[in-house]
Design a protein around this motif. Structure first.
Motif, short mmCIF file in Angstrom:
data_model
loop_
_atom_site.label_atom_id
_atom_site.label_comp_id
_atom_site.label_asym_id
_atom_site.label_seq_id
_atom_site.Cartn_x
_atom_site.Cartn_y
_atom_site.Cartn_z
N VAL A 1 0.61 -1.23 0.16
CA VAL A 1 -0.19 0.38 -0.04
C VAL A 1 1.34 1.21 0.25
O VAL A 1 0.41 2.49 -0.02
CB VAL A 1 -1.38 0.46 1.05
N ALA A 2 2.30 0.81 0.13
CA ALA A 2 2.79 2.47 -0.08
C ALA A 2 3.69 3.04 -0.97
O ALA A 2 2.48 2.60 -2.08
CB ALA A 2 4.76 1.77 -0.23
N PRO A 3 3.40 4.44 -1.43
CA PRO A 3 3.31 5.34 -2.20
C PRO A 3 4.72 4.34 -3.78
O PRO A 3 5.46 4.21 -2.57
CB PRO A 3 3.41 6.33 -2.56
N ALA A 4 4.51 4.73 -4.65
CA ALA A 4 5.68 4.08 -6.15
C ALA A 4 6.70 5.65 -5.23
O ALA A 4 6.40 6.33 -4.71
CB ALA A 4 4.86 4.82 -6.94
N PRO A 5 7.76 4.64 -5.57
CA PRO A 5 8.34 4.15 -5.83
C PRO A 5 8.51 2.69 -5.05
O PRO A 5 8.36 1.61 -5.52
CB PRO A 5 9.39 4.50 -6.50
N PHE A 6 8.12 2.58 -3.78
CA PHE A 6 8.36 1.73 -2.98
C PHE A 6 7.23 0.21 -2.74
O PHE A 6 7.59 -0.68 -2.96
CB PHE A 6 7.70 2.15 -1.32
N SER A 7 6.10 0.64 -3.48
CA SER A 7 5.21 -0.36 -3.90
C SER A 7 5.75 -1.41 -4.90
O SER A 7 5.34 -2.32 -5.25
CB SER A 7 3.39 0.70 -4.27
N GLU A 8 6.65 -0.81 -5.63
CA GLU A 8 7.12 -1.91 -7.01
C GLU A 8 8.57 -2.77 -6.33
O GLU A 8 8.24 -3.72 -6.79
CB GLU A 8 8.27 -0.98 -7.85
N TYR A 9 8.53 -2.68 -5.30
CA TYR A 9 9.75 -3.19 -4.07
C TYR A 9 9.10 -3.70 -3.57
O TYR A 9 9.80 -4.03 -2.64
CB TYR A 9 10.87 -2.72 -4.24
N PRO A 10 7.11 -4.52 -2.91
CA PRO A 10 7.39 -4.85 -1.32
C PRO A 10 7.62 -6.04 -1.16
O PRO A 10 7.73 -6.29 0.17
CB PRO A 10 5.72 -5.31 -1.93
N TYR A 11 8.61 -6.64 -1.63
CA TYR A 11 9.53 -7.70 -0.82
C TYR A 11 10.54 -7.91 -0.19
O TYR A 11 10.65 -8.30 0.47
CB TYR A 11 9.15 -8.78 -2.18
N TYR A 12 10.87 -6.74 -0.02
CA TYR A 12 12.36 -5.84 0.58
C TYR A 12 11.86 -6.06 2.26
O TYR A 12 12.21 -5.80 3.11
CB TYR A 12 12.84 -4.86 0.04
N ALA A 13 10.00 -5.16 1.94
CA ALA A 13 9.79 -5.14 3.68
C ALA A 13 9.68 -6.16 4.55
O ALA A 13 10.39 -6.06 5.73
CB ALA A 13 8.53 -4.39 3.43
N PRO A 14 9.36 -7.47 4.15
CA PRO A 14 9.61 -8.41 4.97
C PRO A 14 10.62 -9.04 5.13
O PRO A 14 10.83 -9.54 5.94
CB PRO A 14 8.81 -9.60 3.63
N LEU A 15 11.97 -9.12 3.93
CA LEU A 15 13.28 -8.83 3.91
C LEU A 15 13.92 -8.14 5.73
O LEU A 15 14.28 -8.90 6.59
CB LEU A 15 14.33 -7.89 3.06
N GLY A 16 13.34 -6.75 5.80
CA GLY A 16 13.95 -6.27 7.05
C GLY A 16 13.34 -7.10 8.26
O GLY A 16 14.05 -6.67 9.44
N GLY B 1 16.38 3.98 -2.87
CA GLY B 1 15.92 4.36 -1.81
C GLY B 1 14.46 3.47 -1.37
O GLY B 1 13.83 3.35 -0.13
N ALA B 2 14.27 2.81 -2.24
CA ALA B 2 13.26 1.81 -2.56
C ALA B 2 13.48 0.76 -1.72
O ALA B 2 12.74 0.66 -0.75
CB ALA B 2 12.16 1.08 -3.64
N PHE B 3 14.74 0.59 -2.04
CA PHE B 3 15.62 -1.06 -0.96
C PHE B 3 15.16 -0.85 0.07
O PHE B 3 15.45 -1.54 1.23
CB PHE B 3 16.69 -0.93 -1.72
#
Length: 367
Positions: A45-60, A147-149
């Motif tokens: 649900v994050a704004p772009a460009p973050f929503s294009e890489y959502p799989y990095y959030a579970p990594l953290g 930035g997204a990563f």
């Protein structure tokens, strides 16, 4: 009503709880799964460009939840710093070298050198991982990708830390089991040593060296479990409710750690000086029974109390305390060594060293 007459649905919750606290890996897996799921939803649900890489959030989130509460904040910061450094290495190399074998080799080489910096602790591997990700996947849009990563990993780590705070694991049961295993192993070692001193003459060096080395993994496992439990208690809100239990485990760990060192010293000295074929033995037939009695008394002092240990007979006098009996046994051994020295030309240096070692165990038992 006997346990067998209790319906299974009444016994099941208590049995499940016992199993849960004995296996902290299940708690860790649950926290990690919850944190990763929440981090994924935030990334989506994050704004772009973050929503294009959502799989990095579970990594953290995974980075944070696989640590204790005290370490999760530090390791999250270390991992994000490692990620940013790796990204910076990839961007710099990408600006001066064309894509190819040389650029990949240079990025990985520099990143691996930097991953050993102490500031990153155990998270240094993320320097190389990040550098490769940015070099391969972020080409052409480095700033956006980095930035997204880094941002999503940081958000996921914050979520994982929050889950650790809400569902902390205290780890007192696993450390208690490890201490119990060490106590049982020491008692068995001491019982066998006393029996050997009573019945079997000089110690077999190979047999007792094998026993000494076999005890080492149990000692190390108990130390590691207690250290992990103590670390998990720092900043843990549950630690206040279990503070006395944690302090009791800390005292027991000190007692068993010192006793393990004493047992190792006693066996080492006896193996070296009571071996067959030596004339200058540490203990002759006169002193050997006193040593066996002291070793057996130490085993009794360590032995877990029976279920009826609170009975009136056991509590009638402090003289019945196993620790006090061990102290008296060491006193008798010391007196016997002193008397034997007066009537002999031998130095009794090893016998004196054994008395000192056993006295150390007596001090920690009664301290």
């Amino acid at each position: 009503m006997t346990e067998g007459a209790v319906p299974w649905w009444r016994r099941a919750p208590a049995a499940a709880h016992r199993t849960w606290v004995r296996h902290p890996r299940w708690s860790l897996a649950t926290r990690g799964a919850v944190a990763a799921a929440l981090a994924w939803l935030v990334g989506v649900v994050a704004p772009a460009p973050f929503s294009e890489y959502p799989y990095y959030a579970p990594l953290g989130a995974v980075i944070a939840t696989t640590s204790t509460l005290a370490r999760s904040v530090r390791e999250s910061a270390q991992s994000v710093g490692a990620l940013l450094l790796g990204a910076a290495i990839a961007i710099v190399v990408d600006t001066v070298l064309a894509p190819g074998v040389l650029s990949v080799a240079l990025v990985v080489g520099v990143a691996l050198l930097c991953s050993g910096w102490r500031v990153f602790g155990g998270q240094g591997a993320w320097v190389a991982n990040s550098a490769i990700f940015v070099l391969v996947l972020g080409r052409g849009e480095d700033a956006e990708y980095v930035g997204a990563f880094a941002g999503l990993v940081l958000v996921g780590a914050a979520i994982g830390t929050a889950v650790n705070l809400l569902l902390p694991s205290l780890l007192l049961t696993p450390s208690g089991l490890a201490l119990g295993g060490l106590r049982d192993a020491l008692v068995e070692q001491l019982d066998d040593l006393a029996g050997w001193l009573d019945d079997q003459g000089p110690l077999d060096p190979e047999e007792w060296e094998r026993r000494r080395h076999a005890l080492s993994p149990t000692i190390e496992a108990a130390r590691a479990a207690v250290a992990h439990s103590q670390e998990a208690s720092r900043g843990n809100p549950r630690a206040r409710r279990h503070g006395e239990r944690a302090r009791s485990q800390s005292r027991e760990a000190h007692l068993l750690g010192t006793t393990a060192e004493v047992v190792d010293e006693v066996v080492r000295l006896l193996v070296g000086w009571e071996a067959a074929g030596r004339d200058d033995v540490a203990f002759g037939p006169r002193l050997r029974p006193e040593l066996a009695a002291a070793v057996r008394a130490l085993a009794d002092a360590l032995r877990p109390p029976a279920d009826d240990a609170a009975s009136d007979a056991a509590a009638a006098s402090a003289a019945d305390d196993p620790g006090a009996r061990f102290v008296r046994a060491v006193d008798r051994l010391q007196a016997a060594v002193r008397e034997s020295r007066q009537g002999s030309d031998d130095d009794h240096l090893v016998a004196g060293a054994l008395v000192v070692a056993l006295r150390r165990a007596a001090d920690v038992l009664t301290g």
